[in-house]
Enzyme design. Sequence first.
Site, PDB file in Angstrom:
ATOM      1  N   PHE A 100       4.108   0.096   4.837  1.00  0.00           N
ATOM      2  CA  PHE A 100       4.700  -1.084   5.484  1.00  0.00           C
ATOM      3  C   PHE A 100       3.822  -2.328   5.396  1.00  0.00           C
ATOM      4  O   PHE A 100       3.705  -3.072   6.360  1.00  0.00           O
ATOM      5  CB  PHE A 100       5.046  -0.793   6.955  1.00  0.00           C
ATOM      6  CG  PHE A 100       5.656   0.549   7.218  1.00  0.00           C
ATOM      7  CD1 PHE A 100       6.675   1.038   6.409  1.00  0.00           C
ATOM      8  CD2 PHE A 100       5.208   1.353   8.256  1.00  0.00           C
ATOM      9  CE1 PHE A 100       7.250   2.281   6.645  1.00  0.00           C
ATOM     10  CE2 PHE A 100       5.774   2.605   8.496  1.00  0.00           C
ATOM     11  CZ  PHE A 100       6.794   3.064   7.685  1.00  0.00           C
ATOM     12  N   HIS A 101       3.228  -2.580   4.225  1.00  0.00           N
ATOM     13  CA  HIS A 101       2.355  -3.737   4.066  1.00  0.00           C
ATOM     14  C   HIS A 101       2.783  -4.653   2.919  1.00  0.00           C
ATOM     15  O   HIS A 101       1.959  -5.040   2.093  1.00  0.00           O
ATOM     16  CB  HIS A 101       0.908  -3.284   3.804  1.00  0.00           C
ATOM     17  CG  HIS A 101       0.284  -2.502   4.901  1.00  0.00           C
ATOM     18  ND1 HIS A 101      -0.858  -1.733   4.717  1.00  0.00           N
ATOM     19  CD2 HIS A 101       0.619  -2.359   6.203  1.00  0.00           C
ATOM     20  CE1 HIS A 101      -1.184  -1.152   5.853  1.00  0.00           C
ATOM     21  NE2 HIS A 101      -0.308  -1.517   6.776  1.00  0.00           N
ATOM     22  N   PRO A 102       4.035  -5.057   2.817  1.00  0.00           N
ATOM     23  CA  PRO A 102       4.418  -5.944   1.708  1.00  0.00           C
ATOM     24  C   PRO A 102       3.815  -7.335   1.865  1.00  0.00           C
ATOM     25  O   PRO A 102       3.868  -7.929   2.943  1.00  0.00           O
ATOM     26  CB  PRO A 102       5.950  -5.980   1.797  1.00  0.00           C
ATOM     27  CG  PRO A 102       6.243  -5.713   3.237  1.00  0.00           C
ATOM     28  CD  PRO A 102       5.185  -4.747   3.695  1.00  0.00           C
ATOM     29  N   HIS A 105       0.846  -1.188   0.000  1.00  0.00           N
ATOM     30  CA  HIS A 105       0.000   0.000   0.000  1.00  0.00           C
ATOM     31  C   HIS A 105       0.886   1.245   0.000  1.00  0.00           C
ATOM     32  O   HIS A 105       1.686   1.439   0.920  1.00  0.00           O
ATOM     33  CB  HIS A 105      -0.912   0.018   1.225  1.00  0.00           C
ATOM     34  CG  HIS A 105      -1.993  -1.010   1.183  1.00  0.00           C
ATOM     35  ND1 HIS A 105      -2.368  -1.762   2.281  1.00  0.00           N
ATOM     36  CD2 HIS A 105      -2.794  -1.426   0.164  1.00  0.00           C
ATOM     37  CE1 HIS A 105      -3.354  -2.571   1.941  1.00  0.00           C
ATOM     38  NE2 HIS A 105      -3.626  -2.387   0.666  1.00  0.00           N
TER      39      HIS A 105
END
Length: 541
Positions: free
Chosen positions: A477-479, A303
């Site tokens: 920080f949403h890999p 995101h």
Amino acid sequence: MTQANTYDYIIIGAGSAGCMLAKRLTENPAKKVLLIEAGKNDNYIWIHIPVGYLYCIDNPRADWRFKTVAEKGLNGRSLLYPRGRVLGGCSSINGMIYMRGQSIDYDSWVQATGDDSWSWQNALRRYKSFEDYHSDANEWHSTGGEWTVSKQRLRWPIMDKFKEAAVQAGVPASDDFNRGDNFGVGYFDVSQRAGWRLNTSKAFLKDATKRSNLTVLTEAVVRKLKIDPITKNCYGVEYLKDGIAYDALCDIECDGEVLLCAGAIGSVQILERSGIGAAAHLNALGIPVIADLPGVGENLQDHLQLRMVYKVSGIKTLNTKANSWFGKMMIVLEYILKRSGPMSMAPSQLGAFAYSSPEQKSANVEYHVQPLSLEKFGEDLHSFNAFTASVCNLRPTSRGSVHITSTDPEAPPAIHPNYLSTDEDRKVAAESLRVTRKIVGQSALAPYAPEEYKPGAQYQSDEELIKAAGDIGTTIFHPVGTCKMGRADDPMAVLDSQLRVRGIHHLRVVDASAMPTITSGNTAAPTMMIAQRAAELLTSE
């Protein structure tokens, strides 16, 4: 090499998935479990004070300190890419927002895998199995689980006014973003307990470590998996601790398994160092190919948040409250006495889910609204009163990659998120910036004369707004997705619907990398739900 110990399960990575698995699998006293974590213990005070994420991110005490490559979509910028390296993993350094995503996300998982066990209703049952919700149990929530879901312990007048403005702009008020359709605006629920951060080490591992059948190794970096090239059995791991190489073996004769829970970046690194990945890439690094799986490291999704900053007047924000020694002293005192105030707050307090355009089938953008502003993460707050309205595209169509560049387990990988690389993502970026302007232009905020500081009102056309998005965009920080689940006929699927690595026996990947598509929101809770599914599979076999 010393004599290796043998376990029923070896879990690699003590993060959002690994800690839960450690607790679930040790409930059977006959099963011996090893949990290996590259980082240190989580006995670092800033992990547990909610505002301490500021001191954990990009700190080697708790973070791998990765960076992306220079991104074309971000006008050549490289970003910090935090990943937890500590007990609790990313749950020790994240934004503490409890978010399941939307029902449409799980419909897409069922379509991708052909397995109804990933449906929204089945996912909801799993969420409820580990939840301790702040209100009474109902059809959406439960109480008594390990994972405390709390209301936030502070409010800000500027946030309340933004909420009012969003309602005026057509976004309904909401008191719960976890019922399958998140369209609305309200304060986030958070993963905290009595004003302290709740990480998975505290929630799950603390009890599990009291059991004699669990061994926890910290500061132990997995070099590679041990796989028989003939039988394709994964029968253990090789790890480094204090500069010495050790083996740990898995009792595959008794259906033991290695469970890779190192995250969307770390799991790829370990698979590739072990000879599992695209053959051409492995050959170029001189790694013998055990399984040619071209999907390893591909399908990276994240995101991208567009951080719009607005100056305001006539209303206080954290910028000025924290810009004096007296203000800072009062903030500290409030936390010491009440466990409330700015030191108890998640990075983002107010949330909103909206439609970037009427053609969208469900809410496709998420806001993280903060009563503060700064030039970039790690720098001081601005000296003027302002708020930040970060908006992200919940369902990006851009796909990136992560791959190792060396067999050295400490060498950083090449992370290429490929942000804003599709026409659809660029369109949504421009639309979402305009939606923010629509909200801020409502009468509820008019008394405070909001002035767009970033990116600036001079950006108006689609082309200008896309450039602005590249200037202000940053990871939230949403890999996910780099070892995705999929059907047997999907050549890029790394895992089957039960999280088993294709072509390898006794090996599963249990973390956010397994997601075929990213969930509509923050990804910590969905990662725990995936771990709960894995635990069900393993304990029912």
